[in-house]
Scaffold this motif. Structure first.
Motif, PDB file in Angstrom:
ATOM      1  N   ASP A 240       0.862  -1.178   0.000  1.00 25.11           N
ATOM      2  CA  ASP A 240       0.000   0.000   0.000  1.00 25.11           C
ATOM      3  C   ASP A 240       0.908   1.241   0.000  1.00 25.11           C
ATOM      4  O   ASP A 240       2.102   1.145   0.308  1.00 25.11           O
ATOM      5  N   LYS A 242       0.589   4.805   1.750  1.00 25.04           N
ATOM      6  CA  LYS A 242      -0.376   5.416   2.668  1.00 25.04           C
ATOM      7  C   LYS A 242      -0.336   6.931   2.714  1.00 25.04           C
ATOM      8  O   LYS A 242      -1.339   7.551   3.051  1.00 25.04           O
ATOM      9  N   GLY A 254      -6.170   6.361   4.037  1.00 26.63           N
ATOM     10  CA  GLY A 254      -6.531   4.938   4.088  1.00 26.63           C
ATOM     11  C   GLY A 254      -5.796   4.128   3.039  1.00 26.63           C
ATOM     12  O   GLY A 254      -5.892   2.908   3.024  1.00 26.63           O
ATOM     13  N   PHE A 297      -4.881 -10.199   7.562  1.00 25.24           N
ATOM     14  CA  PHE A 297      -3.971  -9.248   6.915  1.00 25.24           C
ATOM     15  C   PHE A 297      -2.807  -9.073   7.874  1.00 25.24           C
ATOM     16  O   PHE A 297      -3.005  -8.701   9.031  1.00 25.24           O
ATOM     17  N   ASN A 313      -4.957  -7.354  10.693  1.00 23.00           N
ATOM     18  CA  ASN A 313      -6.340  -6.976  10.421  1.00 23.00           C
ATOM     19  C   ASN A 313      -7.081  -8.279  10.160  1.00 23.00           C
ATOM     20  O   ASN A 313      -6.504  -9.224   9.617  1.00 23.00           O
ATOM     21  N   ARG A 315      -9.365  -9.123   8.105  1.00 19.30           N
ATOM     22  CA  ARG A 315     -10.108  -8.947   6.852  1.00 19.30           C
ATOM     23  C   ARG A 315      -9.109  -8.754   5.736  1.00 19.30           C
ATOM     24  O   ARG A 315      -7.899  -8.690   5.989  1.00 19.30           O
ATOM     25  N   GLY A 317      -7.243  -6.367   2.957  1.00 17.89           N
ATOM     26  CA  GLY A 317      -6.841  -4.955   2.998  1.00 17.89           C
ATOM     27  C   GLY A 317      -7.492  -4.159   1.885  1.00 17.89           C
ATOM     28  O   GLY A 317      -7.898  -4.695   0.862  1.00 17.89           O
ATOM     29  N   ASP A 318      -7.568  -2.869   2.103  1.00 14.29           N
ATOM     30  CA  ASP A 318      -8.105  -1.953   1.113  1.00 14.29           C
ATOM     31  C   ASP A 318      -7.117  -0.796   0.995  1.00 14.29           C
ATOM     32  O   ASP A 318      -6.890  -0.105   1.992  1.00 14.29           O
ATOM     33  N   PRO A 319      -6.437  -0.598  -0.116  1.00 18.51           N
ATOM     34  CA  PRO A 319      -6.720  -1.083  -1.466  1.00 18.51           C
ATOM     35  C   PRO A 319      -5.914  -2.310  -1.911  1.00 18.51           C
ATOM     36  O   PRO A 319      -5.900  -2.613  -3.117  1.00 18.51           O
ATOM     37  N   GLU A 320      -5.275  -3.049  -1.026  1.00 19.11           N
ATOM     38  CA  GLU A 320      -4.487  -4.195  -1.480  1.00 19.11           C
ATOM     39  C   GLU A 320      -5.342  -5.215  -2.239  1.00 19.11           C
ATOM     40  O   GLU A 320      -4.886  -5.831  -3.215  1.00 19.11           O
TER      41      GLU A 320
HETATM   42  N1  GLY Z   1      -4.422  -1.010   3.517  1.00 16.25           N
HETATM   43  C1  GLY Z   1      -4.508  -1.136   4.906  1.00 16.25           C
HETATM   44  C2  GLY Z   1      -5.817  -1.559   5.442  1.00 16.25           C
HETATM   45  O1  GLY Z   1      -6.617  -2.147   4.752  1.00 16.25           O
HETATM   46  O2  GLY Z   1      -6.096  -1.311   6.593  1.00 16.25           O
END
Ligand code: GLY
Length: 486
Positions: A240, A242, A254, A297, A313, A315, A317-320
């Protein structure tokens, strides 16, 4: 089979898009979804938020839902996966107990310490006075002598390494401050613990040693549960970006874009990650008897050639996810089902291989997925701006548009004024508006296609970083410019 995807971001659009590619999936309901899932193949948005657990279960009962995939952390921390399982549904998402690995940084750090997961050292504080005292002692101590070892980075001015102040609870990315000075650390502690800027999430804080290096994100599929051997299957590594601006400058966001695979995550890094982080994590899940059927994650820092775990995490990742899923050559629905069913006895004929036998296959090449953000983000930003698109130009790049903070716009767009572009039928509705994920034979080509795709999009005040996948995020040695540390 019908699938329910819970969440509203770019990650959930990517999940729905990938699920739709499975021949076994008949229909996907996104709750509540966004402007991208509204028009994705097989998808329909529901007027139900992730917090409406009872209504979601009632919907699942009435619509032959064979799989539910939970995207964000909040509903997992509130126990949505347990509720769905108790009602007899297959869910990809860990239970509330396991979701504490993200929902409480103190719980997570205790877990890491208990099971020997390599991570930066930290201390836990439940009162501001003790936390402030610790900060004063830290910054007053003599500077470590050269060659004294350890992985801590050095602050540029203070002569003492920075500290990382982490609020214990979920804080939507606002709960981590890298403090290069006593003033910065005190400011964060006072904000979290005295002013309660994050509500109850900041009543407890962790103060962690700062670690310089390169960040890498490893997403993985997990099947662990009481009384059976667990398994974690890691995906290709991603990165990512950031900070808001190029080269690691500006405030944290994010995530301004992701690439996969992460170019410098070598075989030896992967071996080290497996031994020092993945295996002890799995031992911990097994020993604690946690019901973990979902994604995890691992937020890593590669420092001095060794992997350290900054955070879990519970869940994707976003945006991974938007960069990783386009590289997956396996049936994502079957993968999610194998996770969701876990070690349970085979049910209906749709039962595929268990996660341990699942053929996790990756396409060759690379994906670059820059994110377009609203003007002002990550500060206050405007919503409701129409999004324009040059469809032919976008199609030529082969890039996939994943909507995030973008909703369907009503009818004809009276504001259309960008020459050569038509209304995309979308308007901005969040800070991170969309990502364009381009697959290429190598990282350079993926990047070139992704940026050509960005030129085919426009909205008022659209911002993006020009260096996603071009340079690596600078090593986290300068705490003034560093992004979130977990
Ligand atoms: N890219 C980091 C997250 O999803 O928290």
């Amino acid at each position: 089979m019908n699938v329910l995807v819970i969440g509203a971001g770019g990650r959930e659009h990517a999940i729905a898009w990938k699920l739709a590619q499975s021949e076994q999936v008949k229909k996907i309901y996104a709750a509540p979804g966004n402007g991208g899932t509204a028009v994705e193949a097989k998808c329909e948005n529901l007027p139900l938020g992730a917090g409406e657990q009872e209504a979601l279960i009632a919907f699942a009962r009435g619509h032959d839902i064979g799989l539910t995939v939970v995207g964000p952390e909040e509903p997992l921390a509130l126990g949505i996966a347990d509720r769905f399982r108790a009602a007899g549904f297959a869910v990809a998402g860990p239970g509330k107990d396991a979701a504490r690995l993200e929902a409480s940084k103190a719980f997570s750090k205790n877990f890491m310490n208990k099971y020997g997961v390599r991570a930066p050292a930290s201390r836990e504080f439940t009162g501001p006075a003790e936390a402030l005292e610790y900060v004063r002692e830290h910054f007053a101590a003599p500077r470590p002598s050269a060659g004294s070892g350890g992985a801590s980075g050095e602050g540029p001015g203070s002569g003492r390494p920075p500290l990382v102040i982490k609020a214990d609870g979920l804080a939507a990315g606002k709960g981590v401050v890298i403090a290069p000075s006593p003033e910065a650390a005190e400011g964060a502690i006072n904000a979290f613990m005295r002013d309660r800027t994050l509500g109850g999430a900041g009543d407890k804080v962790l103060i962690e040693d700062f670690l310089g290096g390169k960040e890498v994100s490893i997403l993985a599929a997990v099947d662990a549960g009481p009384g059976r051997a667990g398994i974690i299957r890691p995906f290709i590594a991603a990165r990512d970006h950031k900070s808001r601006f190029e080269g690691g400058a500006g405030p944290n966001t994010g995530g301004m874009g992701a690439i996969a695979p992460a170019p410098d995550f070598t075989e030896s890094c992967r071996d080290d990650f497996t031994a020092a982080i993945l295996e002890p994590t799995l031992r911990g899940l097994e020993a604690e008897g946690m019901d973990y059927r979902g994604f995890i994650f691992f937020g890593l820092m590669i420092s001095g050639g060794r992997c350290y775990l900054l955070e879990y995490n519970v869940r994707l990742g976003d945006p991974e996810t938007q960069a990783v899923l386009p590289l997956l050559d396996s049936d994502f629905f079957e993968l999610c089902r194998s996770i969701a069913l876990g070690g349970e006895s085979a049910g209906p004929a749709v039962r595929g291989p268990a996660l341990k036998d699942f053929p996790l296959v990756w396409k060759p090449g690379a994906v670059c997925a820059p994110v377009a953000v609203a003007e002002g983000y990550p500060g206050p930003y405007r919503k409701g701006d129409p999004i324009f698109i040059d469809r032919r130009r976008l199609e030529k790049t082969g890039a996939k548009l994943f909507a995030a903070g973008a909703q369907q716009a009503d009818g004809a767009d009276p504001y259309m004024r960008t020459p050569g572009m038509e209304s995309a039928g979308l308007c901005t509705a969040g800070g991170r508006v969309l990502a364009l994920a381009a697959l290429g034979p190598d990282a350079a080509e993926a990047r070139s296609r992704a940026y050509a795709a960005l030129e085919a999009l426009s909205f008022r005040g659209m911002g993006f970083r020009r260096d996603i996948g071009l340079i690596e995020e600078p090593a986290r040695e300068d705490p003034v410019e560093a992004g979130p540390h977990g």
